[in-house]
Design a protein around this motif. Structure first.
Motif, PDB file in Angstrom:
ATOM      1  N   THR A  61     -46.993  29.160   5.230  1.00  0.00           N
ATOM      2  CA  THR A  61     -45.932  29.367   4.230  1.00  0.00           C
ATOM      3  C   THR A  61     -44.570  29.111   4.855  1.00  0.00           C
ATOM      4  OG1 THR A  61     -45.957  31.740   4.747  1.00  0.00           O
ATOM      5  CG2 THR A  61     -47.264  31.013   2.861  1.00  0.00           C
ATOM      6  N   ILE A  62     -43.783  28.300   4.163  1.00  0.00           N
ATOM      7  CA  ILE A  62     -42.491  27.863   4.698  1.00  0.00           C
ATOM      8  C   ILE A  62     -41.415  28.028   3.635  1.00  0.00           C
ATOM      9  CG2 ILE A  62     -41.201  25.910   5.655  1.00  0.00           C
ATOM     10  CD1 ILE A  62     -43.859  24.729   6.567  1.00  0.00           C
ATOM     11  N   VAL A  63     -40.237  28.466   4.065  1.00  0.00           N
ATOM     12  CA  VAL A  63     -39.079  28.487   3.177  1.00  0.00           C
ATOM     13  C   VAL A  63     -38.019  27.587   3.790  1.00  0.00           C
ATOM     14  CG1 VAL A  63     -38.016  30.522   4.274  1.00  0.00           C
ATOM     15  CG2 VAL A  63     -37.441  29.950   1.908  1.00  0.00           C
ATOM     16  N   GLY A  64     -37.368  26.801   2.938  1.00  0.00           N
ATOM     17  CA  GLY A  64     -36.346  25.876   3.432  1.00  0.00           C
ATOM     18  C   GLY A  64     -35.504  25.353   2.293  1.00  0.00           C
ATOM     19  N   GLN A  65     -34.745  24.315   2.562  1.00  0.00           N
ATOM     20  CA  GLN A  65     -33.859  23.749   1.554  1.00  0.00           C
ATOM     21  C   GLN A  65     -34.632  23.350   0.294  1.00  0.00           C
ATOM     22  OE1 GLN A  65     -30.674  23.776   1.660  1.00  0.00           O
ATOM     23  NE2 GLN A  65     -30.203  24.128   3.800  1.00  0.00           N
ATOM     24  N   ALA A  66     -33.941  23.389  -0.846  1.00  0.00           N
ATOM     25  CA  ALA A  66     -34.608  23.187  -2.128  1.00  0.00           C
ATOM     26  C   ALA A  66     -34.856  21.726  -2.492  1.00  0.00           C
ATOM     27  CB  ALA A  66     -33.786  23.848  -3.242  1.00  0.00           C
ATOM     28  N   GLN A  67     -34.304  20.781  -1.711  1.00  0.00           N
ATOM     29  CA  GLN A  67     -34.497  19.370  -2.044  1.00  0.00           C
ATOM     30  C   GLN A  67     -35.980  19.012  -2.067  1.00  0.00           C
ATOM     31  OE1 GLN A  67     -32.263  20.541   0.054  1.00  0.00           O
ATOM     32  NE2 GLN A  67     -30.453  19.266   0.251  1.00  0.00           N
ATOM     33  N   THR A  68     -36.380  18.251  -3.078  1.00  0.00           N
ATOM     34  CA  THR A  68     -37.787  17.908  -3.242  1.00  0.00           C
ATOM     35  C   THR A  68     -38.324  17.060  -2.088  1.00  0.00           C
ATOM     36  OG1 THR A  68     -37.155  15.993  -4.586  1.00  0.00           O
ATOM     37  CG2 THR A  68     -37.729  18.020  -5.753  1.00  0.00           C
ATOM     38  N   ASN A  69     -37.444  16.351  -1.363  1.00  0.00           N
ATOM     39  CA  ASN A  69     -37.957  15.530  -0.263  1.00  0.00           C
ATOM     40  C   ASN A  69     -38.506  16.383   0.880  1.00  0.00           C
ATOM     41  OD1 ASN A  69     -35.570  16.354   1.073  1.00  0.00           O
ATOM     42  ND2 ASN A  69     -34.505  14.468   0.535  1.00  0.00           N
ATOM     43  N   ARG A  70     -38.144  17.664   0.940  1.00  0.00           N
ATOM     44  CA  ARG A  70     -38.744  18.551   1.938  1.00  0.00           C
ATOM     45  C   ARG A  70     -40.221  18.777   1.606  1.00  0.00           C
ATOM     46  NH1 ARG A  70     -34.114  17.484   2.661  1.00  0.00           N
ATOM     47  NH2 ARG A  70     -32.650  18.605   3.970  1.00  0.00           N
ATOM     48  N   GLU A  71     -40.525  18.914   0.320  1.00  0.00           N
ATOM     49  CA  GLU A  71     -41.919  19.083  -0.094  1.00  0.00           C
ATOM     50  C   GLU A  71     -42.708  17.818   0.187  1.00  0.00           C
ATOM     51  OE1 GLU A  71     -42.365  20.716  -4.031  1.00  0.00           O
ATOM     52  OE2 GLU A  71     -40.463  21.777  -3.888  1.00  0.00           O
ATOM     53  N   GLU A  72     -42.074  16.679  -0.005  1.00  0.00           N
ATOM     54  CA  GLU A  72     -42.713  15.402   0.298  1.00  0.00           C
ATOM     55  C   GLU A  72     -43.013  15.305   1.786  1.00  0.00           C
ATOM     56  OE1 GLU A  72     -41.617  10.629   0.090  1.00  0.00           O
ATOM     57  OE2 GLU A  72     -40.343  12.087  -0.949  1.00  0.00           O
ATOM     58  N   MET A  73     -42.090  15.794   2.599  1.00  0.00           N
ATOM     59  CA  MET A  73     -42.241  15.716   4.044  1.00  0.00           C
ATOM     60  C   MET A  73     -43.399  16.590   4.544  1.00  0.00           C
ATOM     61  SD  MET A  73     -41.415  17.621   7.019  1.00  0.00           S
ATOM     62  CE  MET A  73     -40.086  18.699   6.483  1.00  0.00           C
ATOM     63  N   VAL A  74     -43.510  17.841   4.048  1.00  0.00           N
ATOM     64  CA  VAL A  74     -44.562  18.728   4.547  1.00  0.00           C
ATOM     65  C   VAL A  74     -45.954  18.274   4.118  1.00  0.00           C
ATOM     66  CG1 VAL A  74     -43.009  20.717   4.677  1.00  0.00           C
ATOM     67  CG2 VAL A  74     -44.359  20.357   2.601  1.00  0.00           C
ATOM     68  N   LYS A  75     -46.025  17.431   3.101  1.00  0.00           N
ATOM     69  CA  LYS A  75     -47.331  16.906   2.681  1.00  0.00           C
ATOM     70  C   LYS A  75     -47.950  16.032   3.774  1.00  0.00           C
ATOM     71  CE  LYS A  75     -46.626  16.998  -2.335  1.00  0.00           C
ATOM     72  NZ  LYS A  75     -47.572  18.101  -2.534  1.00  0.00           N
ATOM     73  N   GLU A  76     -47.101  15.479   4.653  1.00  0.00           N
ATOM     74  CA  GLU A  76     -47.625  14.696   5.773  1.00  0.00           C
ATOM     75  C   GLU A  76     -48.429  15.580   6.720  1.00  0.00           C
ATOM     76  OE1 GLU A  76     -47.388  11.318   5.895  1.00  0.00           O
ATOM     77  OE2 GLU A  76     -46.587  11.696   3.885  1.00  0.00           O
ATOM     78  N   PHE A  77     -48.024  16.838   6.860  1.00  0.00           N
ATOM     79  CA  PHE A  77     -48.790  17.793   7.673  1.00  0.00           C
ATOM     80  C   PHE A  77     -50.116  18.100   7.000  1.00  0.00           C
ATOM     81  CE2 PHE A  77     -49.965  22.264   8.479  1.00  0.00           C
ATOM     82  CZ  PHE A  77     -50.092  22.245   9.858  1.00  0.00           C
ATOM     83  N   GLU A  78     -50.087  18.278   5.681  1.00  0.00           N
ATOM     84  CA  GLU A  78     -51.312  18.543   4.935  1.00  0.00           C
ATOM     85  C   GLU A  78     -52.308  17.398   5.098  1.00  0.00           C
ATOM     86  OE1 GLU A  78     -50.158  19.205   0.896  1.00  0.00           O
ATOM     87  OE2 GLU A  78     -49.816  21.349   1.205  1.00  0.00           O
ATOM     88  N   LYS A  79     -51.805  16.170   5.007  1.00  0.00           N
ATOM     89  CA  LYS A  79     -52.673  15.000   5.145  1.00  0.00           C
ATOM     90  C   LYS A  79     -53.294  14.925   6.538  1.00  0.00           C
ATOM     91  CE  LYS A  79     -49.899  12.169   1.970  1.00  0.00           C
ATOM     92  NZ  LYS A  79     -48.984  10.995   1.900  1.00  0.00           N
ATOM     93  N   THR A  80     -52.539  15.316   7.538  1.00  0.00           N
ATOM     94  CA  THR A  80     -52.999  15.212   8.915  1.00  0.00           C
ATOM     95  C   THR A  80     -54.066  16.244   9.257  1.00  0.00           C
ATOM     96  OG1 THR A  80     -50.858  14.341   9.615  1.00  0.00           O
ATOM     97  CG2 THR A  80     -52.265  15.246  11.341  1.00  0.00           C
ATOM     98  N   TYR A  81     -53.858  17.496   8.803  1.00  0.00           N
ATOM     99  CA  TYR A  81     -54.750  18.570   9.227  1.00  0.00           C
ATOM    100  C   TYR A  81     -55.571  19.210   8.108  1.00  0.00           C
ATOM    101  CZ  TYR A  81     -52.215  18.249  13.607  1.00  0.00           C
ATOM    102  OH  TYR A  81     -51.667  17.783  14.770  1.00  0.00           O
ATOM    103  N   GLY A  82     -55.283  18.858   6.859  1.00  0.00           N
ATOM    104  CA  GLY A  82     -56.019  19.456   5.759  1.00  0.00           C
ATOM    105  C   GLY A  82     -55.691  20.925   5.557  1.00  0.00           C
ATOM    106  N   ILE A  83     -54.541  21.343   6.031  1.00  0.00           N
ATOM    107  CA  ILE A  83     -54.093  22.738   5.894  1.00  0.00           C
ATOM    108  C   ILE A  83     -52.998  22.798   4.836  1.00  0.00           C
ATOM    109  CG2 ILE A  83     -52.956  24.659   7.079  1.00  0.00           C
ATOM    110  CD1 ILE A  83     -54.288  23.635   9.672  1.00  0.00           C
ATOM    111  N   LYS A  84     -53.163  23.661   3.867  1.00  0.00           N
ATOM    112  CA  LYS A  84     -52.232  23.763   2.746  1.00  0.00           C
ATOM    113  C   LYS A  84     -50.876  24.300   3.196  1.00  0.00           C
ATOM    114  CE  LYS A  84     -50.900  23.946  -1.601  1.00  0.00           C
ATOM    115  NZ  LYS A  84     -50.637  22.696  -2.362  1.00  0.00           N
ATOM    116  N   VAL A  85     -49.818  23.683   2.715  1.00  0.00           N
ATOM    117  CA  VAL A  85     -48.466  24.170   2.963  1.00  0.00           C
ATOM    118  C   VAL A  85     -47.895  24.728   1.668  1.00  0.00           C
ATOM    119  CG1 VAL A  85     -46.121  23.609   3.683  1.00  0.00           C
ATOM    120  CG2 VAL A  85     -48.065  22.471   4.781  1.00  0.00           C
ATOM    121  N   LYS A  86     -47.550  26.001   1.667  1.00  0.00           N
ATOM    122  CA  LYS A  86     -46.865  26.595   0.525  1.00  0.00           C
ATOM    123  C   LYS A  86     -45.375  26.596   0.847  1.00  0.00           C
ATOM    124  CE  LYS A  86     -50.599  29.493  -1.284  1.00  0.00           C
ATOM    125  NZ  LYS A  86     -51.014  30.866  -1.663  1.00  0.00           N
TER     126      LYS A  86
END
Length: 382
Positions: A61-86
């Motif tokens: 679980t992560i909190v950060g800036q509200a820009q949608t590109n941050r959500e796009e960025m963390v999806k790269e971690f999800e793709k790499t490890y299959g671990i969900k990012v909230k």
């Protein structure tokens, strides 16, 4: 073009044999051949063990800036490890009291806080609400090597005054925006040019009586140009506005074509809508003042292994590449990461780090700027 470029970069990263953080190669054809084999060993025993533990937790679980590109960025971690990012997008100034209140109630709901350098340093760390990130960085990766980072590895802690977080990227300051639809490009070349009498009454500043973008911008101008510059700037009779959107509207329409403390997210929206065509930046020849971007781990993270894995991925070449290429407005301190695709963002060749907006010196200057702002800010003229 940016999306296309990032797609190509992403494909190259997935196809690489081993990432800087030890990510295994993609070797199956599902999802267009871009899925990562989650069970392949990385060759780094410490990382392999961490990956297995993180997968058992299943999310971070992560909190950060509200820009949608941050959500796009963390999806790269999800793709790499299959671990969900909230991911929760929220201004750090709003997230901090929420986190403190939760922790006082014995609730530890968030693992990581990003891009909240000042809040982590002045609020969370002193109140024991965050961990020391050194305990989350694997020594077996290249993250801890001096030659990985501009200005060295330890500088990442020093830029945040050793408050338990790590500065991975920077935004160059000071930056003053110029409406080049109204003012011919090149008419102003450096901040001192703002003091020319012909620009009197044509400057707009976001309210710097409180801690927001105007206060940060004025603090940076003080650190870069000196107190006398600020005092002379106030004699230019700038319009001081509290409403960030109103400020951008007046700037974009050319009513006040020189802007200090402009909200870049709103400005980018106006550019996309065609309200303003050409935006320039007024900066010193070399930027010596930097706004640090840091990552921190909160107290008692609910998913400690997944949080640790995210920290190491994010500070790796792959994580920093995703951050820079997707957000575009910042530069990573990693030397092996391609610089921002946005040509208006300063290259490292024009950055010579001397002062941090997270330093004790900056804190004292900010207090002076805030008091000046309280005296200067009155009900804006219509």
């Amino acid at each position: 073009m940016r999306l296309k470029r990032f797609f190509l970069i992403g494909c190259c990263l997935v196809m690489s044999t081993v990432t800087a953080c030890g990510t295994p190669p993609a070797n199956n054809a599902k999802n267009g051949g871009t899925a990562v084999t989650q069970n392949a060993a990385t060759g780094n025993k410490e990382l392999d063990t961490l990956i297995e533990l993180a997968k058992k937790e299943g999310e971070v679980t992560i909190v950060g800036q509200a820009q949608t590109n941050r959500e796009e960025m963390v999806k790269e971690f999800e793709k790499t490890y299959g671990i969900k990012v909230k991911y929760t997008g929220m201004r750090p100034s709003e997230a901090t009291p929420k986190i403190l209140a939760e922790q006082q109630q014995g609730k530890y709901l968030t693992d990581i806080m990003m891009e909240a350098t000042q809040q982590l340093a002045l609020q969370l760390y002193p109140n024991g609400a965050s961990e020391d990130i050194r305990n989350y960085i694997l020594p077996s990766t290249d993250i801890t090597k001096d030659d990985t980072w501009y200005n060295g590895y330890e500088t990442g802690y020093q830029m945040a005054e050793n408050t338990g977080q790590y500065v991975y990227g920077v935004m160059d300051y000071p930056r003053v925006y110029v409406n080049n639809d109204v003012i011919e490009p090149g008419a102003l070349k450096q901040p001192q040019d703002m003091l020319d009498p012909k620009w009197k009454g044509k400057i707009i500043i976001h309210n710097f009586a409180r801690h927001a973008q105007g206060n940060t911008a004025m603090t940076a101008l003080y650190l870069s140009e000196g107190q006398e510059f600020i005092e002379k700037l106030m004699k230019q009779e700038p319009m001081i506005v509290d409403d960030a959107r109103q400020m951008v509207e007046w700037f974009a329409m050319g009513k006040f074509p020189i802007g200090v403390g402009v909200d870049t997210t709103t400005l980018n929206t106006f550019v996309k809508q065609g309200v303003i065509q050409k935006v320039g930046k007024l900066q010193p020849k070399i930027s010596t003042v930097l706004h640090p971007l840091a990552i921190g781990v909160l107290k008692n993270p609910p998913h400690p292994n997944a949080a640790k894995l995210f920290v190491n991925w994010f500070l790796s070449k792959e994580g920093q590449t995703a951050f820079v290429q997707i957000t575009t407005q910042y530069q990573s301190r990693r030397k092996d990461v391609e610089e921002s695709p946005d040509p208006t963002i300063r290259r490292w060749a024009t950055i010579d780090y001397k002062k941090s907006l997270q330093s004790k010196e900056a804190d004292e200057v900010m207090k002076w700027v805030t008091e000046l702002g309280k005296k200067a800010f009155t009900t804006p003229k219509k």
